[in-house]
Motif scaffolding. Structure first.
Motif, PDB file in Angstrom:
ATOM      1  N   ALA A 232     -35.084  26.457  -7.608  1.00 45.73           N
ATOM      2  CA  ALA A 232     -35.789  27.652  -8.062  1.00 45.73           C
ATOM      3  C   ALA A 232     -37.270  27.510  -7.725  1.00 45.73           C
ATOM      4  O   ALA A 232     -37.752  26.401  -7.473  1.00 45.73           O
ATOM      5  N   VAL A 233     -37.960  28.633  -7.742  1.00 42.31           N
ATOM      6  CA  VAL A 233     -39.404  28.627  -7.485  1.00 42.31           C
ATOM      7  C   VAL A 233     -40.104  29.352  -8.625  1.00 42.31           C
ATOM      8  O   VAL A 233     -39.796  30.515  -8.919  1.00 42.31           O
ATOM      9  N   TYR A 234     -41.034  28.644  -9.260  1.00 40.41           N
ATOM     10  CA  TYR A 234     -41.900  29.272 -10.250  1.00 40.41           C
ATOM     11  C   TYR A 234     -43.092  29.881  -9.522  1.00 40.41           C
ATOM     12  O   TYR A 234     -43.908  29.165  -8.940  1.00 40.41           O
ATOM     13  N   SER A 235     -43.179  31.193  -9.517  1.00 41.08           N
ATOM     14  CA  SER A 235     -44.349  31.884  -8.979  1.00 41.08           C
ATOM     15  C   SER A 235     -45.068  32.531 -10.151  1.00 41.08           C
ATOM     16  O   SER A 235     -44.466  33.281 -10.922  1.00 41.08           O
ATOM     17  N   ILE A 244     -44.053  33.743  -0.990  1.00 41.20           N
ATOM     18  CA  ILE A 244     -43.032  32.700  -1.111  1.00 41.20           C
ATOM     19  C   ILE A 244     -41.734  33.147  -0.444  1.00 41.20           C
ATOM     20  O   ILE A 244     -41.096  32.388   0.293  1.00 41.20           O
ATOM     21  N   ILE A 245     -41.349  34.387  -0.687  1.00 37.81           N
ATOM     22  CA  ILE A 245     -40.107  34.913  -0.104  1.00 37.81           C
ATOM     23  C   ILE A 245     -40.209  34.957   1.419  1.00 37.81           C
ATOM     24  O   ILE A 245     -39.243  34.632   2.126  1.00 37.81           O
ATOM     25  N   LEU A 253     -33.269  30.845   5.064  1.00 41.41           N
ATOM     26  CA  LEU A 253     -32.438  30.900   3.856  1.00 41.41           C
ATOM     27  C   LEU A 253     -31.882  32.309   3.680  1.00 41.41           C
ATOM     28  O   LEU A 253     -32.636  33.265   3.519  1.00 41.41           O
ATOM     29  N   SER A 254     -30.591  32.427   3.708  1.00 38.02           N
ATOM     30  CA  SER A 254     -29.964  33.739   3.527  1.00 38.02           C
ATOM     31  C   SER A 254     -29.776  34.048   2.049  1.00 38.02           C
ATOM     32  O   SER A 254     -29.802  35.205   1.627  1.00 38.02           O
ATOM     33  N   GLU A 255     -29.578  33.005   1.247  1.00 41.45           N
ATOM     34  CA  GLU A 255     -29.451  33.181  -0.200  1.00 41.45           C
ATOM     35  C   GLU A 255     -30.657  32.530  -0.861  1.00 41.45           C
ATOM     36  O   GLU A 255     -30.839  31.317  -0.800  1.00 41.45           O
ATOM     37  N   LEU A 256     -31.497  33.347  -1.480  1.00 42.50           N
ATOM     38  CA  LEU A 256     -32.739  32.847  -2.051  1.00 42.50           C
ATOM     39  C   LEU A 256     -32.514  32.252  -3.436  1.00 42.50           C
ATOM     40  O   LEU A 256     -31.688  32.750  -4.202  1.00 42.50           O
TER      41      LEU A 256
END
Length: 368
Positions: A232-235, A244-245, A253-256
Motif C-alpha cells: 500500500a502507499v500512504y499519500s 504516485i499513480i 502495474l496493472s493492479e494498483l
C-alpha cells in the motif's frame, strides 16, 4: 500542537455553524462595544495553488461569508503565496501597510512567517491562523483535527489490507511538506495506526507537496523495493496521490495497491470511482471557511462572546500556548459514501464526477 479529540462525522453539513444559535450566540452589538462596524477589510492569505481547494473552495466561501455577515459592506483582499514563504511574507507585509482590519493566514512556512505575524500584532492587526498553525502571536486558529486525518488514512490502509495485514507488508509513506506543521501531524496520526502492523519500507517528506516530487520519490521506492512488493502507499494528499499513480503505472502495474489521499479533489474522487485510489479524506471546507470568516468578523467587531463560542478549543504552537481554536471534524471518503458526502454537501454534482471517462464506473457503484 496539542491534539484535541474530535469525533469523525458520518455527514458534515449537519454540523453547520448555524449550531452557534444553540449556544445563545446572537452576534448582536450588546455583546461588547464593537471596535468596527460592517465596513471592514479582511486580508486572506493562502499558501499555494497545487492543491486546488484554496482557490476553488476556501477563499470564495470566506469572501461570501464576510459579505453576508456585514450586510455586503465588508470586503476581502486576497493573495496566494504559491509555495514561496518570502513571497507570502511580502504579501502579508503589504496587507499590514494597507492597514487591513484582520488577517486570515494559511502559512506557506509556519516558522518563517512568525516575524511578520509579530509585525501585524505590533500594528494592531489580529491574525487568525487558517488550516495551518502559524507561529508567532496569532489570535486564533481554525483547522481540522490533523492527527485524526492521519489516523483515518492509516486505518484505511489496514482496513484495505484486511485480515492478511502483517509486518511483512511493505508500505511507502509519501508525507507532506516539512515546512507545513500539518504534515507532521498527519504523519504522526498515520504512524499511530500503521506502526507494529506493517513495515514502513520507505518514507519521504515532499517539498511543497509537489506531485512531481512525489512521482519521482515513488519511482525511487519502486526501484528499491520492487513493484510487486508494495502492499500500500500512504499519500498525505490527493495531488501527490496523482503523481504516485503515474509512477506506479509507468512501472507497469496493472493492479494498483491501496493508495490514500486527502482533500477530496475532483480528480481524486474520479480515481476513487475508477478504483485507482482507495480513499481520500473529505474535509468540509465550507464549515472551516465559514468559521474563519465568522471569527474574523467577530474579532474585529469586538463581539467577544461570539468569538469565544466559535473558538472554544485550545491548541499550542512552538511559540505560544493555549491558542483559541476551532477544530472541524473530517470524513473518510470511499466509493461507498461519495453521494452522501461531497455530492450531498454540494461540493460536486454527479455530472462533474461521472464524465464520459467515468460513466461506466459510476454506474457500477450506483452513482447516478
Amino acid at each position: 500542537m496539542r491534539r484535541i479529540a474530535v469525533s469523525v462525522a458520518a455527514s458534515t453539513m449537519t454540523l453547520s455553524l448555524a449550531a452557534c444559535g444553540a449556544l445563545g450566540v446572537t452576534g448582536t452589538g450588546s455583546e461588547a462595544s464593537p471596535t468596527k462596524g460592517n465596513d471592514i477589510t479582511v486580508g486572506v492569505l493562502m499558501p499555494e495553488k497545487t492543491n486546488t481547494r484554496y482557490e476553488e473552495f476556501d477563499y470564495p466561501i470566506i469572501q461570501a461569508k464576510v459579505s453576508s455577515l456585514t450586510a455586503n459592506k465588508g470586503k476581502t483582499v486576497y493573495a496566494n503565496g504559491e509555495a514561496d514563504p518570502d513571497k507570502q511574507a511580502s504579501q502579508m507585509q503589504r496587507m499590514i501597510d494597507d492597514q487591513v482590519d484582520v488577517i486570515l493566514l494559511d502559512a506557506v512556512d509556519s516558522h518563517s512567517i512568525a516575524g511578520t505575524v509579530q509585525k501585524a500584532k505590533d500594528a494592531g492587526i489580529p491574525v487568525i491562523a487558517y488550516d495551518r498553525l502559524a507561529e508567532g502571536p496569532i489570535d486564533a486558529y481554525v483547522s481540522f483535527d490533523n492527527e485524526l486525518v492521519g489516523e483515518v488514512q492509516g486505518r484505511s490502509i489496514i482496513d484495505a489490507l484486511g485480515p492478511r495485514a502483517d509486518t511483512s507488508d511493505k508500505i511507502v509513506m509519501m508525507n507532506g511538506s516539512p515546512t507545513d506543521p500539518n504534515a507532521g501531524q498527519f504523519k504522526a496520526g498515520a504512524l499511530s495506526e500503521l506502526e507494529g502492523k506493517v513495515t514502513i519500507a520507505e518514507s519521504f517528506d515532499t517539498k511543497g507537496w509537489s506531485p512531481e516530487e512525489a512521482q519521482s520519490n515513488m519511482t525511487q521506492a519502486l526501484n528499491k523495493i520492487g513493484k510487486n512488493n508494495i502492499a500500500a502507499v500512504y499519500s498525505a494528499n490527493d495531488a501527490m496521490a496523482g503523481g504516485i499513480i503515474k509512477a506506479l503505472e509507468a512501472a507497469g502495474l496493472s493492479e494498483l495497491p491501496p493508495i490514500t489521499g486527502q482533500d477530496a479533489e475532483l480528480s481524486a474522487v474520479q480515481r476513487i470511482v475508477a478504483g485507482e485510489q482507495y480513499m481520500s479524506v473529505y474535509k468540509p471546507y465550507a464549515q472551516e471557511a465559514e468559521a474563519a470568516a465568522e471569527m474574523a468578523v467577530a474579532k474585529i467587531q469586538g463581539k467577544d462572546i461570539k468569538f469565544d463560542a466559535l473558538a472554544s478549543d485550545k491548541v499550542d504552537s512552538p511559540t505560544d500556548k493555549n491558542i483559541s481554536a476551532q477544530l472541524v471534524p473530517v470524513v473518510t471518503l470511499t466509493k461507498a459514501n461519495i453521494e452522501s458526502t461531497v455530492v450531498a454537501d454540494g461540493i460536486y454534482k454527479v455530472s462533474d464526477i461521472c464524465t464520459s471517462d467515468y460513466e461506466a464506473a459510476c454506474e457500477e457503484i450506483g452513482l447516478k
